[in-house]
Design a protein around this motif. Sequence first.
Motif, PDB file in Angstrom:
ATOM      1  N   TYR A 109       0.947  -1.125   0.082  1.00 51.76           N
ATOM      2  CA  TYR A 109       0.012  -0.019  -0.151  1.00 51.76           C
ATOM      3  C   TYR A 109       0.729   1.423  -0.098  1.00 51.76           C
ATOM      4  O   TYR A 109       0.467   2.093  -0.695  1.00 51.76           O
ATOM      5  CB  TYR A 109      -1.062   0.092   1.142  1.00 51.76           C
ATOM      6  CG  TYR A 109      -1.714   1.259   1.640  1.00 51.76           C
ATOM      7  CD1 TYR A 109      -2.635   1.765   0.710  1.00 51.76           C
ATOM      8  CD2 TYR A 109      -1.510   1.784   2.741  1.00 51.76           C
ATOM      9  CE1 TYR A 109      -3.126   3.095   0.958  1.00 51.76           C
ATOM     10  CE2 TYR A 109      -2.097   2.873   2.836  1.00 51.76           C
ATOM     11  CZ  TYR A 109      -2.860   3.473   2.291  1.00 51.76           C
ATOM     12  OH  TYR A 109      -3.666   4.748   2.627  1.00 51.76           O
TER      13      TYR A 109
ATOM     14  N   ARG B 170       0.631   3.750  -3.049  1.00 56.92           N
ATOM     15  CA  ARG B 170      -0.153   4.955  -2.969  1.00 56.92           C
ATOM     16  C   ARG B 170       0.619   6.333  -2.488  1.00 56.92           C
ATOM     17  O   ARG B 170       0.300   7.542  -2.807  1.00 56.92           O
ATOM     18  CB  ARG B 170      -1.038   4.801  -1.776  1.00 56.92           C
ATOM     19  CG  ARG B 170      -2.466   4.121  -2.511  1.00 56.92           C
ATOM     20  CD  ARG B 170      -3.159   4.753  -3.504  1.00 56.92           C
ATOM     21  NE  ARG B 170      -4.584   4.159  -3.819  1.00 56.92           N
ATOM     22  CZ  ARG B 170      -4.506   3.456  -5.011  1.00 56.92           C
ATOM     23  NH1 ARG B 170      -3.902   3.495  -5.976  1.00 56.92           N
ATOM     24  NH2 ARG B 170      -5.951   3.095  -5.177  1.00 56.92           N
TER      25      ARG B 170
ATOM     26  N   VAL C 124      -7.763   5.817  -7.863  1.00 57.66           N
ATOM     27  CA  VAL C 124      -7.228   6.762  -6.630  1.00 57.66           C
ATOM     28  C   VAL C 124      -8.403   7.549  -6.117  1.00 57.66           C
ATOM     29  O   VAL C 124      -8.287   8.077  -4.888  1.00 57.66           O
ATOM     30  CB  VAL C 124      -6.073   7.485  -7.205  1.00 57.66           C
ATOM     31  CG1 VAL C 124      -5.663   8.419  -6.127  1.00 57.66           C
ATOM     32  CG2 VAL C 124      -5.085   6.626  -7.901  1.00 57.66           C
TER      33      VAL C 124
ATOM     34  N   ASP D 299      -9.392   6.859  -2.675  1.00 61.28           N
ATOM     35  CA  ASP D 299      -8.814   7.319  -1.457  1.00 61.28           C
ATOM     36  C   ASP D 299      -8.861   8.731  -1.502  1.00 61.28           C
ATOM     37  O   ASP D 299      -9.287   9.404  -0.134  1.00 61.28           O
ATOM     38  CB  ASP D 299      -7.212   7.307  -1.873  1.00 61.28           C
ATOM     39  CG  ASP D 299      -6.753   5.859  -1.779  1.00 61.28           C
ATOM     40  OD1 ASP D 299      -7.493   4.847  -2.458  1.00 61.28           O
ATOM     41  OD2 ASP D 299      -5.395   5.413  -1.804  1.00 61.28           O
ATOM     42  N   GLU D 300      -9.068   9.591  -2.355  1.00 55.97           N
ATOM     43  CA  GLU D 300      -9.739  11.033  -2.456  1.00 55.97           C
ATOM     44  C   GLU D 300     -10.900  10.958  -1.737  1.00 55.97           C
ATOM     45  O   GLU D 300     -11.066  12.004  -0.672  1.00 55.97           O
ATOM     46  CB  GLU D 300      -9.528  11.571  -3.791  1.00 55.97           C
ATOM     47  CG  GLU D 300      -8.179  11.518  -4.393  1.00 55.97           C
ATOM     48  CD  GLU D 300      -8.029  12.175  -5.583  1.00 55.97           C
ATOM     49  OE1 GLU D 300      -9.537  12.258  -6.442  1.00 55.97           O
ATOM     50  OE2 GLU D 300      -7.128  12.141  -6.493  1.00 55.97           O
TER      51      GLU D 300
ATOM     52  N   ARG E 100     -10.599  10.674   2.008  1.00 58.46           N
ATOM     53  CA  ARG E 100      -9.801  11.800   2.752  1.00 58.46           C
ATOM     54  C   ARG E 100     -10.754  13.179   2.846  1.00 58.46           C
ATOM     55  O   ARG E 100     -10.852  13.747   3.867  1.00 58.46           O
ATOM     56  CB  ARG E 100      -8.603  12.234   1.715  1.00 58.46           C
ATOM     57  CG  ARG E 100      -7.691  11.302   1.702  1.00 58.46           C
ATOM     58  CD  ARG E 100      -6.408  11.940   1.307  1.00 58.46           C
ATOM     59  NE  ARG E 100      -5.169  10.958   0.933  1.00 58.46           N
ATOM     60  CZ  ARG E 100      -5.184  10.506  -0.273  1.00 58.46           C
ATOM     61  NH1 ARG E 100      -5.995  10.790  -1.332  1.00 58.46           N
ATOM     62  NH2 ARG E 100      -4.175   9.668  -0.147  1.00 58.46           N
TER      63      ARG E 100
ATOM     64  N   PRO F 273      -4.829   7.892   6.373  1.00 58.68           N
ATOM     65  CA  PRO F 273      -4.062   6.814   5.520  1.00 58.68           C
ATOM     66  C   PRO F 273      -4.059   5.312   5.957  1.00 58.68           C
ATOM     67  O   PRO F 273      -4.406   4.454   5.426  1.00 58.68           O
ATOM     68  CB  PRO F 273      -2.414   7.131   5.598  1.00 58.68           C
ATOM     69  CG  PRO F 273      -2.620   8.697   5.895  1.00 58.68           C
ATOM     70  CD  PRO F 273      -3.837   9.034   6.790  1.00 58.68           C
TER      71      PRO F 273
ATOM     72  N   ILE G 243      -7.795   4.374   5.501  1.00 63.70           N
ATOM     73  CA  ILE G 243      -7.983   4.020   4.075  1.00 63.70           C
ATOM     74  C   ILE G 243      -7.566   2.783   3.628  1.00 63.70           C
ATOM     75  O   ILE G 243      -8.054   1.929   3.060  1.00 63.70           O
ATOM     76  CB  ILE G 243      -7.438   5.189   3.152  1.00 63.70           C
ATOM     77  CG1 ILE G 243      -8.053   6.647   3.378  1.00 63.70           C
ATOM     78  CG2 ILE G 243      -7.341   4.563   1.646  1.00 63.70           C
ATOM     79  CD1 ILE G 243      -7.178   7.610   2.602  1.00 63.70           C
TER      80      ILE G 243
ATOM     81  N   ILE H 102      -8.678  -0.344   1.076  1.00 60.62           N
ATOM     82  CA  ILE H 102      -7.726  -1.010   0.230  1.00 60.62           C
ATOM     83  C   ILE H 102      -7.982  -2.625   0.683  1.00 60.62           C
ATOM     84  O   ILE H 102      -7.769  -3.231  -0.475  1.00 60.62           O
ATOM     85  CB  ILE H 102      -6.346  -0.307   0.529  1.00 60.62           C
ATOM     86  CG1 ILE H 102      -6.159   0.926  -0.112  1.00 60.62           C
ATOM     87  CG2 ILE H 102      -5.246  -1.183  -0.371  1.00 60.62           C
ATOM     88  CD1 ILE H 102      -6.661   1.531  -1.471  1.00 60.62           C
TER      89      ILE H 102
END
Length: 285
Positions: free
Chosen positions: A97, A101, A169, A172-173, A176, A182, A185, A190
């Motif tokens: 990860y 990332r 991606v 992830d955004e 956030r 992190p 996530i 993930i």
Amino acid sequence: MNRRIGLAETVSTYALLGALAVVMITPFLLMISMSLASDTTAVQMTFTLIPHEFEVGNYARVFTTPTIDLGRHILNSLIIVVGSMIGQVLVSSFVAYGFARFHAPGKNVLFLILLGTMMIPGAVTLIPQFALYRALGWLGTFAPLIVPNFFGGAFNIFLMRQFIVRLPVELDEAARIDGVGPIGIFRYIIFPLIRPIAVAVAIFTFQFNWSWFLEPLLYLQDAELMPLAVAVRTLSAVTSAGAMPLWNLVMVASMLLTVPMLLVFFFGQKYVFEANISGGSAGVK
């Protein structure tokens, strides 16, 4: 004409594959036949490919043989395998990860160095590892066989990294924006999405550690701590002078060593194939 040629090629292909399958499965059939043989047949070494005896009691008698405590050795193998699987799956996925990332100077260089470690033969590191584990006081325990798995494996990290790179991606955004860090996530997004590749890594780790022989023999140094693979070798080696081992019981123990790996691969083969496909689907970014 082309249709006949195509049919002939198909028939010849299946005939060749069938012949190769027979050749490859013959040792396994002989193992089954030997495991069902009587003690007399084992001493006389008059085994046959198709069993003519069915001493099913051999599978219970092998657990009471005075040579080894087979139940204890199976438990030892389970301890090593389960601990190794947990370490490899958790740590390798987390490191992968990070490589997939996060962006940092020298990340690709570190990743290439990690891949380069797969080129180092295991025999080269065997003596330094032994000296390290002796200095740590780990000899005679399961620590040398389990703890290194909690540092991940280069091949497993590579597979998981290639799988994570393919994930959008934007996931992830979005996390956030909702205030997820992190670690969150990785835990909630993930890791659930890479579960198929995690299962494949667990299968690879199981198959490697279930039949592990050299390192346990070197590090454990106590017969009661030896895993099943070493116990099978002991069962075939310990005998009185001039006598023959009871190969029927040796083959029963070998079946206990072989069948779990076949079952794990059979039920998890779709994850293994997916790992092979995804492993080369993304480049270094």
